[in-house]
Design a protein around this motif. Structure first.
Motif, short mmCIF file in Angstrom:
data_model
loop_
_atom_site.label_atom_id
_atom_site.label_comp_id
_atom_site.label_asym_id
_atom_site.label_seq_id
_atom_site.Cartn_x
_atom_site.Cartn_y
_atom_site.Cartn_z
N ARG A 115 0.83 -1.21 0.00
CA ARG A 115 0.00 0.00 0.00
C ARG A 115 0.86 1.25 0.00
O ARG A 115 0.65 2.18 -0.80
N LEU A 116 1.85 1.30 0.87
CA LEU A 116 2.71 2.48 0.95
C LEU A 116 3.53 2.65 -0.32
O LEU A 116 3.73 3.77 -0.80
N ALA A 117 4.01 1.55 -0.90
CA ALA A 117 4.79 1.63 -2.13
C ALA A 117 3.94 2.17 -3.27
O ALA A 117 4.39 3.02 -4.06
N GLY A 118 2.70 1.69 -3.38
CA GLY A 118 1.82 2.16 -4.44
C GLY A 118 1.53 3.65 -4.32
O GLY A 118 1.58 4.39 -5.31
N ALA B 82 -5.67 7.89 -13.42
CA ALA B 82 -6.64 6.92 -12.90
C ALA B 82 -6.42 5.54 -13.51
O ALA B 82 -6.48 4.52 -12.81
N VAL B 83 -6.16 5.50 -14.81
CA VAL B 83 -5.88 4.21 -15.46
C VAL B 83 -4.56 3.64 -14.94
O VAL B 83 -4.44 2.44 -14.67
N LEU B 84 -3.58 4.52 -14.77
CA LEU B 84 -2.28 4.07 -14.27
C LEU B 84 -2.38 3.49 -12.87
O LEU B 84 -1.69 2.52 -12.52
N ALA B 85 -3.26 4.05 -12.04
CA ALA B 85 -3.44 3.55 -10.67
C ALA B 85 -3.97 2.13 -10.66
O ALA B 85 -3.78 1.40 -9.68
N GLY B 86 -4.63 1.71 -11.74
CA GLY B 86 -5.12 0.33 -11.80
C GLY B 86 -4.01 -0.70 -11.88
O GLY B 86 -4.22 -1.86 -11.50
N VAL B 87 -2.82 -0.30 -12.35
CA VAL B 87 -1.71 -1.26 -12.47
C VAL B 87 -1.26 -1.76 -11.11
O VAL B 87 -1.24 -2.98 -10.87
N PRO B 88 -0.88 -0.88 -10.15
CA PRO B 88 -0.50 -1.42 -8.84
C PRO B 88 -1.65 -2.06 -8.09
O PRO B 88 -1.45 -3.02 -7.34
N ALA B 89 -2.88 -1.56 -8.29
CA ALA B 89 -4.02 -2.16 -7.60
C ALA B 89 -4.21 -3.61 -8.01
O ALA B 89 -4.39 -4.51 -7.17
#
Length: 259
Positions: free
Chosen positions: A64-67, A110-117
Motif C-alpha cells: 500500500r505504501l509503495a503504491g 486513474a488508469v495508471l493507478a489500476g496497475v499497482p491495484a
C-alpha cells in the motif's frame, strides 16, 4: 463530456500512460511487489507465532505504501517536468479548453493507478482469501485515485516538485491518522482546558474535511475476513466525493492562472 473536450482529453491520457512506460514506472511497481514479498517472507521467519498473519500484514502495508509513494511521485514529477519544459504552454496554445488537459491527466493517472491495484491484489491473493484480496485491491484503487487527484492539485497549484510532494505526504499521513487522533482527543484522559478543547475542535474539523483513508485498504480484511460490500460501498462513496472535489479545486485553480 462534449466531443470537443473528449478527444483531446483521451489523447492527453494516452500520452500520460506512454510517459509512465518510458519512465519505467511499471518496472518500479514490479520491483516494489518483489521487494515487499521478500521483506514479508524474511520477517515471517523471525516471527515466533502467527507467522502467516505477520507475513500478510507486512506485505499488505508495504504494498500500500509503495503504491501511494510511487504514484504520487510520478504525478508530481511529471507535472513539474512538463511545466519546466514549457510543454504546458505549448499544449494550452492548441485549440482546446483547459479542462480537457486537466481531465486528460486525471484520466491517465486513474488508469495508471489500476496497475499497482491489480498487481498488488494478485500478490496479496497468494497469502489471503481471493474474495477479500479483491476487496482490498478495489479499496487500494480508490485510495490511489484520491492520492493522484490531490497530487495533481498540489503540482498544479504549487508548481514545484518538493513542496507538492511534502504537501501530498502530509495530506496522506493526516488522512490515515485523523481517526486515531480524534479518538485520542475525545478520550477519557483529555482535559477540559481551553487549549485542549481548541485542539479537539481543530481535529474534529480535520476529520470532517479529510477523507477517512484509515477506512481504506484495511489489513484486517485479509486477516480476519471482516470486510464486505458495505465497507466497499463506503470506500466508493468517499472516492467519488473526494476525487471529484479535488478535481474541481484543481480546475478552479487552473482556470484562474495566467499561463
Amino acid at each position: 463530456m462534449p466531443p470537443t473536450m473528449l478527444r483531446p482529453a483521451l489523447t492527453i491520457a494516452r500520452y500520460t500512460l506512454l510517459e509512465a512506460l518510458r519512465s519505467r514506472l511499471l518496472w518500479l511497481f514490479i520491483l516494489a511487489a518483489c521487494g515487499g514479498a521478500g521483506l514479508a517472507g524474511f520477517l515471517q521467519q523471525l516471527a515466533l507465532t502467527e507467522s502467516a498473519a505477520v507475513q500478510t500484514a507486512l506485505l499488505a502495508a508495504t504494498l500500500r505504501l509503495a503504491g501511494v509513494f510511487l504514484l504520487a511521485t510520478f504525478v508530481v514529477t511529471s507535472m513539474a517536468r512538463e511545466a519546466a519544459d514549457k510543454g504546458l504552454e505549448l499544449l494550452l496554445a492548441l485549440p482546446m479548453p483547459r479542462a480537457a488537459y486537466l481531465l486528460g491527466k486525471l484520466l491517465g493517472y486513474a488508469v495508471l493507478a489500476g496497475v499497482p491495484a491489480v498487481l498488488f491484489g494478485l500478490l496479496v491473493a497468494l497469502v489471503a482469501p481471493a474474495a477479500h484480496s479483491a476487496l482490498w485491491a478495489a479499496s487500494l484503487l480508490g485510495e490511489l485515485w484520491i492520492v493522484a487527484a490531490f497530487s495533481l492539485l498540489c503540482a498544479a497549484s504549487l508548481q514545484q516538485a518538493l513542496p507538492a510532494l511534502a504537501a501530498t505526504g502530509g495530506f496522506y499521513v493526516l488522512a490515515r491518522t485523523v481517526g486515531s487522533l480524534q479518538l485520542l482527543a475525545h478520550g477519557p484522559l483529555t482535559g477540559h482546558s481551553w487549549p485542549q478543547q481548541a485542539m479537539t475542535g481543530a481535529i474534529d474539523v480535520l476529520a470532517l474535511l479529510l477523507p477517512r483513508l484509515d477506512d481504506f485498504t484495511r489489513t484486517e480484511w485479509l486477516l480476519y475476513a471482516s470486510g464486505g460490500w458495505q465497507a466497499l460501498a463506503g470506500v466508493a462513496a468517499q472516492t467519488i466525493i473526494y476525487a471529484g472535489l479535488l478535481a474541481s479545486c484543481a480546475l478552479c485553480d487552473f482556470y484562474r492562472r495566467n499561463i
